[in-house]
Enzyme design. Structure first.
Site, PDB file in Angstrom:
ATOM      1  N   ARG A 104      -2.870   6.555 -16.687  1.00  0.00           N
ATOM      2  CA  ARG A 104      -1.787   5.687 -16.232  1.00  0.00           C
ATOM      3  C   ARG A 104      -1.574   4.473 -17.149  1.00  0.00           C
ATOM      4  NH1 ARG A 104       0.763   4.671 -11.620  1.00  0.00           N
ATOM      5  NH2 ARG A 104       0.179   6.653 -10.722  1.00  0.00           N
ATOM      6  N   ARG A 134       0.857  -1.190   0.000  1.00  0.00           N
ATOM      7  CA  ARG A 134       0.000   0.000   0.000  1.00  0.00           C
ATOM      8  C   ARG A 134       0.888   1.233   0.000  1.00  0.00           C
ATOM      9  NH1 ARG A 134       1.150   0.983   5.325  1.00  0.00           N
ATOM     10  NH2 ARG A 134       1.780  -0.976   6.256  1.00  0.00           N
ATOM     11  N   GLY A 187       6.091   7.711 -14.169  1.00  0.00           N
ATOM     12  CA  GLY A 187       6.954   8.875 -14.047  1.00  0.00           C
ATOM     13  C   GLY A 187       8.318   8.403 -13.593  1.00  0.00           C
ATOM     14  N   ASP A 245       0.457  16.576 -13.958  1.00  0.00           N
ATOM     15  CA  ASP A 245       0.955  15.396 -13.245  1.00  0.00           C
ATOM     16  C   ASP A 245      -0.198  14.656 -12.578  1.00  0.00           C
ATOM     17  OD1 ASP A 245       2.621  13.561 -12.131  1.00  0.00           O
ATOM     18  OD2 ASP A 245       3.969  15.006 -11.205  1.00  0.00           O
ATOM     19  N   GLY A 247       6.263  14.727  -7.897  1.00  0.00           N
ATOM     20  CA  GLY A 247       5.105  14.127  -8.555  1.00  0.00           C
ATOM     21  C   GLY A 247       4.000  13.706  -7.601  1.00  0.00           C
ATOM     22  N   GLY A 281       7.975   4.134  -9.925  1.00  0.00           N
ATOM     23  CA  GLY A 281       8.187   5.475 -10.447  1.00  0.00           C
ATOM     24  C   GLY A 281       8.902   6.276  -9.378  1.00  0.00           C
ATOM     25  N   ASP A 282       8.867   7.606  -9.524  1.00  0.00           N
ATOM     26  CA  ASP A 282       9.562   8.450  -8.567  1.00  0.00           C
ATOM     27  C   ASP A 282       8.867   8.466  -7.202  1.00  0.00           C
ATOM     28  OD1 ASP A 282      11.603   9.424 -10.418  1.00  0.00           O
ATOM     29  OD2 ASP A 282       9.886  10.296 -11.468  1.00  0.00           O
TER      30      ASP A 282
HETATM   31  P1  ADP Z   1       4.113   5.997 -10.998  1.00  0.00           P
HETATM   32  O1  ADP Z   1       5.267   6.612 -11.679  1.00  0.00           O
HETATM   33  O2  ADP Z   1       3.488   4.980 -11.859  1.00  0.00           O
HETATM   34  O3  ADP Z   1       3.183   7.031 -10.485  1.00  0.00           O
HETATM   35  P2  ADP Z   1       5.079   5.758  -8.309  1.00  0.00           P
HETATM   36  O4  ADP Z   1       6.293   5.063  -7.822  1.00  0.00           O
HETATM   37  O5  ADP Z   1       5.165   7.227  -8.393  1.00  0.00           O
HETATM   38  O6  ADP Z   1       4.678   5.190  -9.739  1.00  0.00           O
HETATM   39  O7  ADP Z   1       3.896   5.288  -7.371  1.00  0.00           O
HETATM   40  C1  ADP Z   1       2.634   5.869  -7.410  1.00  0.00           C
HETATM   41  C2  ADP Z   1       2.078   5.950  -6.016  1.00  0.00           C
HETATM   42  O8  ADP Z   1       1.837   4.666  -5.482  1.00  0.00           O
HETATM   43  C3  ADP Z   1       2.957   6.646  -5.017  1.00  0.00           C
HETATM   44  O9  ADP Z   1       2.198   7.587  -4.336  1.00  0.00           O
HETATM   45  C4  ADP Z   1       3.399   5.546  -4.081  1.00  0.00           C
HETATM   46  O10 ADP Z   1       3.602   6.058  -2.792  1.00  0.00           O
HETATM   47  C5  ADP Z   1       2.206   4.648  -4.103  1.00  0.00           C
HETATM   48  N1  ADP Z   1       2.420   3.229  -3.732  1.00  0.00           N
HETATM   49  C6  ADP Z   1       3.550   2.588  -3.390  1.00  0.00           C
HETATM   50  N2  ADP Z   1       3.315   1.265  -3.204  1.00  0.00           N
HETATM   51  C7  ADP Z   1       1.987   1.070  -3.429  1.00  0.00           C
HETATM   52  C8  ADP Z   1       1.127  -0.072  -3.406  1.00  0.00           C
HETATM   53  N3  ADP Z   1       1.593  -1.292  -3.123  1.00  0.00           N
HETATM   54  N4  ADP Z   1      -0.175   0.105  -3.721  1.00  0.00           N
HETATM   55  C9  ADP Z   1      -0.647   1.319  -4.037  1.00  0.00           C
HETATM   56  N5  ADP Z   1       0.106   2.430  -4.078  1.00  0.00           N
HETATM   57  C10 ADP Z   1       1.410   2.322  -3.778  1.00  0.00           C
HETATM   58 MG    MG Z   2       4.583   8.990  -9.546  1.00  0.00          MG
END
Ligand code: ADP
Ligand code: MG
Length: 546
Positions: free
Chosen positions: A321, A192, A249, A314, A524, A216-217
């Site tokens: 997505r 999560r 991202g 963003d 982001g 991602g970031d």
């Molecule tokens: P993207 O580039 O696809 O947005 P990110 O690494 O930025 O990927 O992650 C998107 C969001 O998901 C971030 O806010 C992160 O904190 C959150 N996140 C991390 N792990 C999980 C998870 N297991 N389930 C849902 N959200 C998550």
């Molecule tokens: Mg992101």
């Protein structure tokens, strides 16, 4: 055949002695190779009874991630095998750039009937290939992690990032590459949001030599803030971090790839490139920016602070997505159609040489966390190594205790922001207050790329100690703004002489938005909306780069 000194390498040379051997191909014992290993190259020549053939392959050891030796499956066969794994820079098909392509070179050694002898020989070759390719890296840069087999890495994967493919990308690309490099690692799949942040906040960091973020970031933002929330943040934030692009991202991944001097790539090619850098294990300093939020809390940012057009794109583009990294292009086009003006006050402390000197203090800290002992490939602290990597265990413990005691009195954890007055007080007189109060966007960025195909701050390096401030004043036409974003793909937007665009390097800034509602993002991620201010801390974090 027993490896021996090569005929061509008897002169005075600082590179190691050339090994020479004649082996057969793995799948076909009739195909024989003459193999030479110099300090820099593995040279493979196919031996054949036919007239001279041009069949020599020269592989640069800089491109080698690892090598291993093993016995065959058939126990009655005394042969042993050794294989070296290369990720060679090759010209891309139909493009001017290059990308890394995997090449495996395997050989069968069966000089004697004694399987132990053959295996020893194979191991000798594999070890020599590993050591010499590691030495290539050290010669160039000096600051390298311990040899892969002694590193303990944790890989954190966000299975939801990007198109939800991070885990399958790990399985299809990363796992194999790290295995080839002989790099042991543990995999942690986040369940999560904030899972990684909490985990890293409480984790025993002495168990790990590096944390790799495959997402991602956003997931790296979590990890960095988890580290900075620890009482021992000063030590914790020196844990080497690394990024593998698995999100939509992937700005830091694109930036790291760019810093390594390679031509732009995206998607899986970017993943291979970043994976390759992790195998190589070169660690650099990375700037972090401390950002004060309206509620008085503080977050640490490695990428960007955005308001206006960029922040809106963003967040609005989250719904695209499923198209992966293209989500920003789609989002930009949609937002252009409903272009609007954002009211607010922007002020900043310009980057001058004087200010820059003050920012140097974090450079003096050791590159390495004291709790993790790093070695260099020659197994002692080489000439460019840092003193702390030679610390005895005792002084390490004393320092850790001191850090903890000092930090126990500090709330919140993290370095003090010497350039920032409280948010409710005016900015100091040496700051610039931007006269315009109507903007289309404000973007503070401290890496070169804002996304895989947005080369937003071409000048930026990982630890230049600058916040690269870009803002676009209201009044710009849709066409002109679109042109800027199109130019950003090649990084030429700053030289298009757009009268609405301002670019300047700063050390600190404050933004006071005046519209009652809006979006501000950090790396982001949406943060509280309202007055925010930021200060750069030069080289505070550590990142595995190229
Ligand atoms: P993207 O580039 O696809 O947005 P990110 O690494 O930025 O990927 O992650 C998107 C969001 O998901 C971030 O806010 C992160 O904190 C959150 N996140 C991390 N792990 C999980 C998870 N297991 N389930 C849902 N959200 C998550
Ligand atoms: Mg992101």
């Amino acid at each position: 055949m027993e490896p021996k000194r090569g005929p061509q390498d008897r002169g005075v040379d600082t590179s190691p002695v050339t090994l020479y051997g004649e082996f057969t191909a793995i799948g076909n014992r009739k195909v024989r190779y003459a193999v030479s290993l110099t300090g820099k190259e593995l040279i493979v020549q196919r031996l054949s009874s036919a007239p001279v053939q041009r069949n020599k392959v020269v592989l640069n050891l800089k491109d080698c991630v690892g090598s291993r030796a093993h016995r065959g499956e058939d126990n009655s066969d005394p042969a042993a095998y050794f294989t070296a794994y290369f990720y060679l820079l090759r010209k891309r098909w139909m493009s001017s750039g290059t990308s890394r392509q995997r090449v495996e070179q395997g050989f069968r050694l069966a000089a004697l009937q004694d399987p132990r002898y053959n295996l020893e020989e194979a191991e000798k070759w594999a070890r020599a290939v590993r050591e010499r390719s590691a030495r290539q890296q050290n010669l160039r840069d000096g600051l390298v992690m311990s040899e892969p087999s002694r590193r303990r890495m944790m890989i954190l994967v966000n299975p939801q990032s990007g198109r939800g493919q991070a885990l399958s990308l790990y399985n299809s690309h990363v796992q194999k590459m790290l295995q080839e490099a002989g790099l042991p690692h543990s995999l942690l799949i986040t369940e999560r949001q904030n899972h990684a942040r909490e985990l890293v906040r409480d984790m025993d960091l002495t168990q790990w030599d590096g944390l790799v973020i495959m997402s991602g970031d956003g997931l790296l933002f979590e990890v960095i803030n988890g580290l900075m929330e620890r009482p021992d943040w000063e030590e914790a934030i020196r844990t080497p971090l690394a990024i593998l692009p698995g999100g939509s991202g992937n700005a830091l991944a694109a930036s790291v790839h760019h810093y390594s001097g390679s031509t732009p790539v995206s998607s899986e090619e970017l993943l291979i490139s970043c994976g390759f850098l992790i195998c190589k294990g070169l660690v650099s300093r990375m700037d972090l920016v401390s950002i004060h939020l309206p509620s008085g809390s503080r977050v640490f940012s490695f990428l960007s602070l955005a308001w206006g057009f960029v922040a809106d794109v963003d967040i609005e583009s989250e719904k695209y997505r499923h198209v992966g990294a293209a989500r920003f292009t789609v989002g930009t086009l949609v937002r252009l159609a409903s272009l609007r003006v954002y009211r607010g006050r922007l002020s900043y402390l310009p980057a001058t040489l004087d200010n820059h000197k003050d920012q140097n203090h974090t450079q003096k800290t050791s590159l390495w966390p004291a709790s993790n002992l790093y070695s260099f490939s020659n197994d002692n602290c080489g000439p460019i190594s840092e003193q702390n990597s030679c610390h005895s265990n005792n002084s390490v413990k004393v320092r850790q205790r001191e850090n903890l005691q000092r930090n126990a009195n500090l709330t919140p954890p993290g370095p003090p922001d010497s350039l920032l007055p409280p948010l409710d007080q005016p900015v100091p007189s040496n700051w610039v207050v931007v006269p315009q109060e109507e903007f289309v966007l404000m973007l503070a960025i401290y890496q070169s790329h804002l996304a895989e195909d947005l080369f937003t701050a071409p000048d930026s390096t990982l630890d230049d100690g600058f916040i690269h401030l870009i803002y676009v004043k209201a009044g710009i036409s849709r066409a002109a703004l679109l042109k800027l974003f199109l130019a950003m793909e090649k990084g030429t937007h700053l030289t298009t002489n757009c009268p609405h665009l301002v670019y300047t390097k700063v050390h600190a800034l404050r933004l006071e938005p005046q519209s009652p509602k809006g979006i501000i993002t950090v790396d982001g991620e949406v943060v509280e909306y309202g007055p925010v201010q930021a200060e750069v801390h030069r080289g505070l974090a550590r990142l595995i780069t190229g």
